[in-house]
Design an enzyme around this catalytic site. Structure first.
Site, PDB file in Angstrom:
ATOM      1  N   ILE A  24       0.788  -1.292  -0.031  1.00  0.00           N
ATOM      2  CA  ILE A  24      -0.117   0.097  -0.039  1.00  0.00           C
ATOM      3  C   ILE A  24       0.897   1.410   0.123  1.00  0.00           C
ATOM      4  O   ILE A  24       0.244   2.237  -0.082  1.00  0.00           O
ATOM      5  CB  ILE A  24      -0.977   0.021   1.301  1.00  0.00           C
ATOM      6  CG1 ILE A  24      -0.330  -0.267   2.578  1.00  0.00           C
ATOM      7  CG2 ILE A  24      -2.182  -0.971   0.926  1.00  0.00           C
ATOM      8  CD1 ILE A  24      -0.984   0.012   3.658  1.00  0.00           C
ATOM      9  N   GLY A  25       2.167   1.281   0.047  1.00  0.00           N
ATOM     10  CA  GLY A  25       3.096   2.142   0.007  1.00  0.00           C
ATOM     11  C   GLY A  25       4.304   1.867   0.195  1.00  0.00           C
ATOM     12  O   GLY A  25       4.397   0.574   0.545  1.00  0.00           O
ATOM     13  N   ALA A  30      11.354   1.220   3.062  1.00  0.00           N
ATOM     14  CA  ALA A  30      10.250   0.197   3.593  1.00  0.00           C
ATOM     15  C   ALA A  30       9.258   0.112   2.440  1.00  0.00           C
ATOM     16  O   ALA A  30       9.034   0.976   1.512  1.00  0.00           O
ATOM     17  CB  ALA A  30       9.763   0.730   4.826  1.00  0.00           C
ATOM     18  N   LYS A  31       8.580  -1.143   2.228  1.00  0.00           N
ATOM     19  CA  LYS A  31       7.714  -1.549   1.715  1.00  0.00           C
ATOM     20  C   LYS A  31       6.713  -1.690   2.806  1.00  0.00           C
ATOM     21  O   LYS A  31       6.822  -2.215   3.816  1.00  0.00           O
ATOM     22  CB  LYS A  31       7.916  -2.695   0.901  1.00  0.00           C
ATOM     23  CG  LYS A  31       6.646  -3.104  -0.062  1.00  0.00           C
ATOM     24  CD  LYS A  31       7.143  -4.439  -0.836  1.00  0.00           C
ATOM     25  CE  LYS A  31       8.077  -3.998  -1.831  1.00  0.00           C
ATOM     26  NZ  LYS A  31       8.224  -5.144  -2.811  1.00  0.00           N
ATOM     27  N   ASP A 139      10.821  15.693  10.541  1.00  0.00           N
ATOM     28  CA  ASP A 139      10.689  15.374   8.973  1.00  0.00           C
ATOM     29  C   ASP A 139       9.154  15.516   8.583  1.00  0.00           C
ATOM     30  O   ASP A 139       8.398  14.721   7.897  1.00  0.00           O
ATOM     31  CB  ASP A 139      10.863  13.791   8.384  1.00  0.00           C
ATOM     32  CG  ASP A 139      11.214  13.632   7.197  1.00  0.00           C
ATOM     33  OD1 ASP A 139      11.164  14.736   6.307  1.00  0.00           O
ATOM     34  OD2 ASP A 139      11.292  12.622   6.711  1.00  0.00           O
TER      35      ASP A 139
END
Ligand code: ADP
Length: 689
Positions: A24-25, A30-31, A139
């Site tokens: 989903i992203g 990262a996945k 961030d």
């Protein structure tokens, strides 16, 4: 890091407790995949990181995990479980189906002052809490704020956060965060106070919400830095005097003249139309133990309440923690505090709940992806959201989700129902959603149709149905028509998508973050106090809102491609497109999905989906976008030098009901948010749809 270390069995550990679905992203490291925690039936997001790819950035993940363990707030994404293996780290997180705030802004062009205020109050609440716990986020940007099913914002990505030993008032040195959002003192390499830098970023974020673009922006890093250091930005005419004043108070170059988060809590602009200051205290304080959840867990685990409480209080971020936190979340959302019975203890590979009751072949066409994660198919997962198509795995729509029954709680919608024992079904049958689902014969017919469609497509993947339980056969793993091979010579992709839009500049994007050399070099430069050295950190627009720390990453795992190959592959692409006649595509899927108009769907003036699809298909190669096609969905990506994927997104041609036109659903999976915005706008406008 006190995490569950199961080494080679880590993936088993994951599958023992979770169903894992589609990506989903993805971020710098990262996945993120959608998952479902089997015991509670709740959806979760699973952030998967490969230790090898993390390399020197492994400490950053540890920082993120430690920070998230200490943070529990209604506007901070909750960490539920950490599983560490010899090669991977899995972080199980609160699932936010509404997607990134960024996508929400660009879909709407910009937000009204009222809507901005609603979101901004939540951002202030999150930051006031994070700061109160001694952390600076460092961030902040709309990509790091996700929208949950109730339209609430959740702050993510604590990989760059800092917790100065002497408290937040202590100065920090590391220059990090995303250039466009970075405070002047940061990019000048000065020491800075984390909370003050966060307020500047919040000012940039507020501007982005109200305007739909960035206050300081330039393709050239040095020019951007100069703009930020001067602190001058244009206020568009639609901004109210109050908004102009607030933006000005937040984006003060001199940190001490900037508003503080405390002042923001009851600032007149923030208070407008609200009767109380921003509530920043946690509604879910760490340490509070809920008795109902303990009781349910104790019964399920066949333990005493006392020992269950003790176990939960260890906060090991293991199966106990996730179960407790998800039960609590169910309770807070008014759902029954219920667990499915504990799966029997057995060898995870043969007896994972995922496969219980199914023969291996019948196991719902799970496939193993490149992360070694066994996936349920997208179509499988979409069964429970088919009635709410806007809440697709990767379709993230705050409006759509709001107020809709949660498929997760709906056993009728849930494949697991038929995997569970009758007693489980009975317990879960109390869900009001079940009742709602059952009284709609129309829906049932639709489902039968779908079932039939899928049955005819692939018999092999049909799980054995239990009597009277509505199930859906699964579609075949279709061979997508692909133009994956249409890789272009590297020089073609040196032009950034943004530049394609304007057709003006052709800045070269260097493979390593804009000529910054090695990752180590760029990191050193970013750390360097001498602004002269910072100049070397030229970056492409792709990196405008990427974290500075990341500026030099990405060259690991790059694959060199032979020039000769490109030519032939490119020629192959033409063939593929020519062959993609509508009739062929219809073979892949009978028709486009019918969905409701959502913020991430662009309406066209056309009524023929094949025509729209063809137009997009013909434009993608022109824009240097590679794609694979699955029915009416195009999985697109752009590549930088050496084949590195710089952006991944989906375009899906779909049918809308009101108005009855063809729409194009967009979703960004990876890459700089602003560059994505320009590229997709460019594709859709050039396609003249
Ligand atoms: P990285 O640390 O590698 O930058 P992120 O934590 O930013 O990765 O996650 C990458 C993307 O995955 C996010 O931008 C978002 O689109 C998606 N994502 C991350 N966490 C969640 C979540 N809890 N729920 C839904 N989507 C998520």
């Amino acid at each position: 890091m006190p995490v569950e270390r199961t080494d080679a069995r880590g993936a088993d550990e994951l599958h023992k407790y979770y169903e894992v679905y589609e990506t989903i992203g993805s971020g710098g490291f990262a996945k993120v995949k959608l998952g479902r925690h089997i015991l509670t039936g709740e959806k979760v997001a699973i952030k998967i990181m490969d230790k090898k790819d993390l390399g020197d950035d492994l400490p950053r993940v540890k920082v993120e995990i430690e920070a998230m363990k200490n943070l529990s707030h209604q506007h901070v994404c909750r960490l539920y479980q950490v599983i560490e293996t010899s090669t991977k780290i899995y972080m199980v997180l609160e699932y936010c189906p509404g997607g990134e705030l960024f996508d929400y802004i660009i879909a709407k062009d910009r937000l009204s002052e009222e809507e901005t205020r609603m979101f901004f109050r939540q951002i202030v609440s999150a930051l006031a809490y994070v700061h109160s716990q001694g952390y600076a986020h460092r961030d902040l940007k709309p990509e790091n704020l996700l929208i949950d099913e109730d339209q609430n914002l959740k702050l993510i990505d604590f990989g760059l956060c800092a917790k100065p030993k002497g408290g937040l008032g202590y100065e920090l040195m590391t220059c990090c965060g995303s250039p466009a959002y970075a405070a002047p003192e940061l990019i000048q390499g000065k020491t800075y106070i984390g909370s003050e830098a966060d307020v500047w970023s919040m000012g940039v974020l507020l501007f982005a919400l109200l305007c739909g673009y960035l206050p300081f922006d330039d393709d050239n890093c040095m020019v951007l830095y100069r703009k930020i250091t001067r602190g001058k930005f244009d206020n568009p005419r639609w901004l109210s005097p109050g908004s102009v004043l607030l933006l000005n108070q937040m984006m003060q170059v001199e940190p001490k003249r900037r508003l503080t988060v405390r002042q923001l809590l009851d600032h007149p602009w923030v208070m407008k139309d609200y009767s109380s200051p921003v509530e920043w205290h946690s509604k879910q304080p760490l340490g509070h133990i809920d008795e109902d959840c303990i009781t349910e867990m104790a019964v399920n685990m066949k333990r005493s309440r006392e020992s269950t409480t003790q176990l939960v209080k260890e906060w090991r971020y293991d199966q106990t923690t996730v179960t407790y936190l998800l039960l609590l979340s169910k309770k807070q959302r008014g759902k029954p505090v219920r667990l499915r019975p504990e799966p029997p203890v057995c060898d995870a590979s043969s007896c994972s709940p995922l496969h219980q009751g199914l023969q291996p072949k019948q196991a719902l066409h799970f496939s193993e992806d490149e992360d070694g994660v066994v996936l349920g198919s997208m179509e499988f997962c979409s069964d429970y959201i088919d009635d709410y198509p806007w809440v697709s795995l990767s379709h993230r729509s705050p409006q759509g989700v709001r107020g809709q029954p949660d498929g997760a709680a709906n056993p009728n919608n849930n494949k697991n129902t038929r995997l569970a024992s009758p007693s489980v079904e009975k317990r879960w049958g109390h869900s009001p959603n079940l009742e709602r689902e059952r009284v709609t014969p129309h829906r049932r017919q639709e489902r039968r149709d779908r079932e039939q469609e899928r049955t005819s497509e692939n018999k092999e993947n049909i799980a054995v149905p239990e009597k009277d339980v509505e199930i859906f056969a699964l579609p075949p793993p279709r061979t997508p028509v692909t133009n994956k091979k249409n890789a272009r010579p590297a020089k073609n992709v040196l032009t950034t998508p943004t530049q394609n839009v304007s057709g003006t500049k052709t800045n070269a994007v260097t493979p390593k973050g804009g000529g910054s050399g090695s990752k180590e070099q760029s990191r050193k430069r970013a750390e360097n106090k001498d602004p002269g050295n910072i100049e070397i950190l030229t970056f492409s627009p792709e990196r405008r809102s990427r974290s500075l720390d990341m500026a030099g990453t990405g060259d690991s795992g790059q694959k060199k491609r032979g020039g000769k190959m490109f030519g032939s592959l490119e020629r192959g692409l033409d063939k593929v497109i020519t062959m993609l006649t509508p009739s062929k595509r219809r073979g892949l899927r009978d028709g486009p999905r019918k969905i409701k108009a959502q913020y991430n769907v662009t309406l066209t003036s056309q009524t023929n989906p094949d025509q729209v699809l063809n137009q997009i298909l013909s434009i993608l190669p022109e824009k240097h976008v590679d794609f694979t096609q699955k029915g009416y969905t195009l999985k697109c990506r752009t590549q930088g030098d050496f084949g590195k994927v710089t952006m991944a997104f989906e375009l899906e041609v779909c049918l809308l009901q009101r108005p009855e036109v063809v729409g194009v659903r967009r979703q960004r999976l990876k890459g700089d948010a602003w560059v994505y915005k320009h590229l997709v706008e460019d594709i859709l406008s050039t396609s003249s749809i």
